[in-house]
Enzyme design. Structure first.
Site, PDB file in Angstrom:
ATOM      1  N   CYS A   1       0.823  -1.230   0.000  1.00  0.00           N
ATOM      2  CA  CYS A   1       0.000   0.000   0.000  1.00  0.00           C
ATOM      3  C   CYS A   1       0.846   1.264   0.000  1.00  0.00           C
ATOM      4  O   CYS A   1       0.371   2.335  -0.372  1.00  0.00           O
ATOM      5  CB  CYS A   1      -0.928   0.008   1.202  1.00  0.00           C
ATOM      6  SG  CYS A   1      -1.933  -1.477   1.282  1.00  0.00           S
TER       7      CYS A   1
ATOM      8  N   HIS B   1      -3.356   6.917   2.216  1.00  0.00           N
ATOM      9  CA  HIS B   1      -3.788   5.599   1.744  1.00  0.00           C
ATOM     10  C   HIS B   1      -5.097   5.249   2.451  1.00  0.00           C
ATOM     11  O   HIS B   1      -5.266   5.536   3.634  1.00  0.00           O
ATOM     12  CB  HIS B   1      -2.717   4.552   2.049  1.00  0.00           C
ATOM     13  CG  HIS B   1      -3.243   3.160   1.883  1.00  0.00           C
ATOM     14  ND1 HIS B   1      -3.843   2.737   0.713  1.00  0.00           N
ATOM     15  CD2 HIS B   1      -3.293   2.101   2.731  1.00  0.00           C
ATOM     16  CE1 HIS B   1      -4.221   1.487   0.852  1.00  0.00           C
ATOM     17  NE2 HIS B   1      -3.905   1.074   2.068  1.00  0.00           N
TER      18      HIS B   1
ATOM     19  N   ASN C   1     -10.251  -0.810  -0.490  1.00  0.00           N
ATOM     20  CA  ASN C   1      -8.801  -0.626  -0.354  1.00  0.00           C
ATOM     21  C   ASN C   1      -8.130  -1.083  -1.654  1.00  0.00           C
ATOM     22  O   ASN C   1      -8.088  -2.282  -1.934  1.00  0.00           O
ATOM     23  CB  ASN C   1      -8.323  -1.444   0.845  1.00  0.00           C
ATOM     24  CG  ASN C   1      -6.827  -1.373   1.069  1.00  0.00           C
ATOM     25  OD1 ASN C   1      -6.094  -0.840   0.233  1.00  0.00           O
ATOM     26  ND2 ASN C   1      -6.373  -1.931   2.167  1.00  0.00           N
TER      27      ASN C   1
HETATM   28  O1  UT7 Z   1      -3.988  -1.429   3.337  1.00  0.00           O
HETATM   29  C1  UT7 Z   1      -3.172  -1.592   4.458  1.00  0.00           C
HETATM   30  C2  UT7 Z   1      -3.432  -2.845   5.093  1.00  0.00           C
HETATM   31  N1  UT7 Z   1      -4.736  -3.090   5.635  1.00  0.00           N
HETATM   32  C3  UT7 Z   1      -5.253  -2.388   6.639  1.00  0.00           C
HETATM   33  O2  UT7 Z   1      -4.795  -1.354   7.038  1.00  0.00           O
HETATM   34  C4  UT7 Z   1      -6.438  -2.984   7.328  1.00  0.00           C
HETATM   35  C5  UT7 Z   1      -6.294  -2.900   8.830  1.00  0.00           C
HETATM   36  N2  UT7 Z   1      -7.318  -3.623   9.586  1.00  0.00           N
HETATM   37  C6  UT7 Z   1      -8.621  -3.317   9.517  1.00  0.00           C
HETATM   38  O3  UT7 Z   1      -9.057  -2.489   8.761  1.00  0.00           O
HETATM   39  C7  UT7 Z   1      -9.548  -4.019  10.501  1.00  0.00           C
HETATM   40  O4  UT7 Z   1      -8.812  -4.711  11.482  1.00  0.00           O
HETATM   41  C8  UT7 Z   1     -10.538  -5.013   9.808  1.00  0.00           C
HETATM   42  C9  UT7 Z   1     -11.560  -4.243   8.973  1.00  0.00           C
HETATM   43  C10 UT7 Z   1      -9.774  -5.981   8.933  1.00  0.00           C
HETATM   44  C11 UT7 Z   1     -11.325  -5.799  10.847  1.00  0.00           C
HETATM   45  O5  UT7 Z   1     -12.003  -4.917  11.724  1.00  0.00           O
HETATM   46  P1  UT7 Z   1     -11.925  -5.139  13.299  1.00  0.00           P
HETATM   47  O6  UT7 Z   1     -12.749  -4.105  13.933  1.00  0.00           O
HETATM   48  O7  UT7 Z   1     -10.467  -5.207  13.680  1.00  0.00           O
HETATM   49  O8  UT7 Z   1     -12.662  -6.512  13.462  1.00  0.00           O
HETATM   50  P2  UT7 Z   1     -12.119  -7.854  14.142  1.00  0.00           P
HETATM   51  O9  UT7 Z   1     -11.107  -8.520  13.300  1.00  0.00           O
HETATM   52  O10 UT7 Z   1     -11.815  -7.586  15.588  1.00  0.00           O
HETATM   53  O11 UT7 Z   1     -13.434  -8.730  14.124  1.00  0.00           O
HETATM   54  C12 UT7 Z   1     -14.600  -8.394  14.923  1.00  0.00           C
HETATM   55  C13 UT7 Z   1     -15.666  -9.433  14.655  1.00  0.00           C
HETATM   56  C14 UT7 Z   1     -15.157 -10.865  14.696  1.00  0.00           C
HETATM   57  O12 UT7 Z   1     -16.176 -11.676  15.252  1.00  0.00           O
HETATM   58  P3  UT7 Z   1     -16.115 -12.135  16.793  1.00  0.00           P
HETATM   59  O13 UT7 Z   1     -14.833 -12.902  16.948  1.00  0.00           O
HETATM   60  O14 UT7 Z   1     -16.134 -10.868  17.596  1.00  0.00           O
HETATM   61  O15 UT7 Z   1     -17.340 -12.970  16.952  1.00  0.00           O
HETATM   62  C15 UT7 Z   1     -14.991 -11.234  13.243  1.00  0.00           C
HETATM   63  O16 UT7 Z   1     -15.125 -12.609  13.000  1.00  0.00           O
HETATM   64  O17 UT7 Z   1     -16.179  -9.235  13.338  1.00  0.00           O
HETATM   65  C16 UT7 Z   1     -16.141 -10.473  12.619  1.00  0.00           C
HETATM   66  N3  UT7 Z   1     -15.938 -10.171  11.211  1.00  0.00           N
HETATM   67  C17 UT7 Z   1     -16.954  -9.936  10.366  1.00  0.00           C
HETATM   68  N4  UT7 Z   1     -18.266  -9.901  10.553  1.00  0.00           N
HETATM   69  C18 UT7 Z   1     -19.038  -9.630   9.492  1.00  0.00           C
HETATM   70  C19 UT7 Z   1     -14.763 -10.059  10.534  1.00  0.00           C
HETATM   71  N5  UT7 Z   1     -15.013  -9.765   9.251  1.00  0.00           N
HETATM   72  C20 UT7 Z   1     -16.345  -9.688   9.122  1.00  0.00           C
HETATM   73  C21 UT7 Z   1     -17.211  -9.408   8.044  1.00  0.00           C
HETATM   74  N6  UT7 Z   1     -18.537  -9.376   8.268  1.00  0.00           N
HETATM   75  N7  UT7 Z   1     -16.744  -9.153   6.812  1.00  0.00           N
END
Ligand code: UT7
Length: 350
Positions: free
Chosen positions: A135, A277, A307
């Protein structure tokens, strides 16, 4: 350093001011972007994944993304964006001195996407190479272009951020499938004429390999065990420890933004617009808070594109300049962090 003479700043093609010589500056002379025609909405994804429009919007700020047609390859996206930048500048591909393509999704692992782009554009036999900094790749490419122009090694460089991420996504993994999109953004970086107030004012780039496993494609490289080569299809897709990358992005983009404005002898108050980004709106909200600047001054395209990795900044630059959110003469801070982790910042007067 016996035997070596100190570098003469007056060597090369520097500007003469009252007997003094200054290094030439580079400037972003024109931009172009391309998004594939097909749009995939959050509801489209919810039709085959356990996710929802509400979760994706709340957690990421993404509403839709563009996905390339089956017969499109990365260099096609790059060529479409590049042609628009060349047309906007009214110059031909034959006038380019160098082509730098920032991508982690080249048409094939070898040769570079940039040489395929060179051929499609009909550019001359100028150096054409890829930069792999995920990125942050576009800002690494912009820094390389700036350095070549300042050193007198090039006058016009095409820098393209391009990704066809839909081909390296595991579409059954909701934690990554909802995040990414395809697209390309291109800029022409040229040597500024003496006295032109526009130009790149400072660049800073960094990498921290201790976080390499936080965002990677684990298979397909030389480290893949012989027994697994070609066997584990899912390991050939993007894997991410989302929260680790989130924290690194907020920290790295905050710090490098402050570092690059300080390097130019300025503060964040001197910046007119921010073009970061775009991976997650919550990262950008945290950035705005830490920099103590209003989010309204950020040029955002994330809602519509997802993204797009190395393409997100040049797409936002091009969109902003064409819809009036950005104007020539404004000072813009660009910053990015991605897999590696690699991160960087560039400050420029448009
Ligand atoms: O481009 C540079 C590189 N990338 C980034 O900068 C991305 C950086 N990371 C992020 O943007 C975020 O960490 C994510 C968007 C990937 C995830 O968001 P989060 O708030 O950190 O969510 P999480 O991983 O803590 O997941 C929360 C919950 C989980 O369920 P439980 O364990 O609480 O029951 C996940 O399984 O949300 C669930 N979950 C989803 N639910 C519905 C994860 N993905 C999804 C989804 N739809 N697509």
């Amino acid at each position: 350093m016996r035997g070596l003479r100190p570098l003469q700043r007056s060597q090369g093609r520097g500007r003469q001011d009252a007997g003094l010589t200054t290094t030439p500056r580079s400037l972003i002379a024109a931009t172009g972007s391309y998004l594939p025609e097909r749009v995939v909405t959050n509801d489209d994804l919810a039709a085959f994944l356990d996710t929802s429009d509400a979760w994706i919007r709340d957690r990421t700020g993404i509403g839709a993304r563009h996905v390339a047609a089956d017969d499109e390859v990365t260099s096609d996206l790059a060529a479409a964006a590049s042609r628009r930048a060349l047309e906007a500048a009214g110059v031909s591909a034959a006038s380019l001195d160098m082509i730098v393509t920032a991508t982690v999704t080249p048409d094939s692992p070898m040769p570079a996407c940039a040489v395929r782009l060179q051929h499609k554009l009909g550019a001359g036999k100028v150096p054409a190479f890829d930069v792999s900094a995920a990125c942050a790749g576009f800002l690494f490419g912009l820094t390389i272009a700036d350095q070549f122009i300042r050193a007198g090694g090039a006058r016009r460089v095409l820098v393209v951020g391009v990704e066809l991420l839909s081909r390296i996504i595991d579409w059954s993994d909701r934690t990554t499938a909802v995040l990414f999109g395809d697209g390309a953004g291109a800029v022409l970086v040229e040597r500024a004429e003496p006295g032109d107030p526009r130009g790149i004012e400072a660049c800073r780039i960094h990498s921290d390999g201790s976080l390499a496993a936080a965002l990677e494609i684990p298979a397909g490289g030389s480290a893949e065990p012989a027994t697994e080569r070609g066997l584990a299809a899912r390991r050939n897709k993007v894997h991410m420890l989302g929260q680790d990358v989130f924290r690194a992005a907020v920290r790295g983009m905050t710090d490098v933004g402050q570092e690059v404005v300080a390097a130019a002898g300025l503060t964040l108050n001197d910046v007119d617009r921010f073009v970061p980004h775009q991976a997650n709106l919550r990262i950008l909200q945290a950035l705005a808070e830490r920099w103590a600047v209003p989010l309204e001054r950020f040029v955002l395209v994330l809602d519509e594109t997802g993204n797009t990795s190395s393409a997100s900044i040049p797409i936002a630059l091009d969109r902003g300049l064409s819809d009036g959110r950005l104007c020539r003469g404004q000072r813009v801070l660009m910053s990015a962090l991605g897999a590696g982790v690699s991160y960087g910042g560039v400050l420029a007067r448009l």
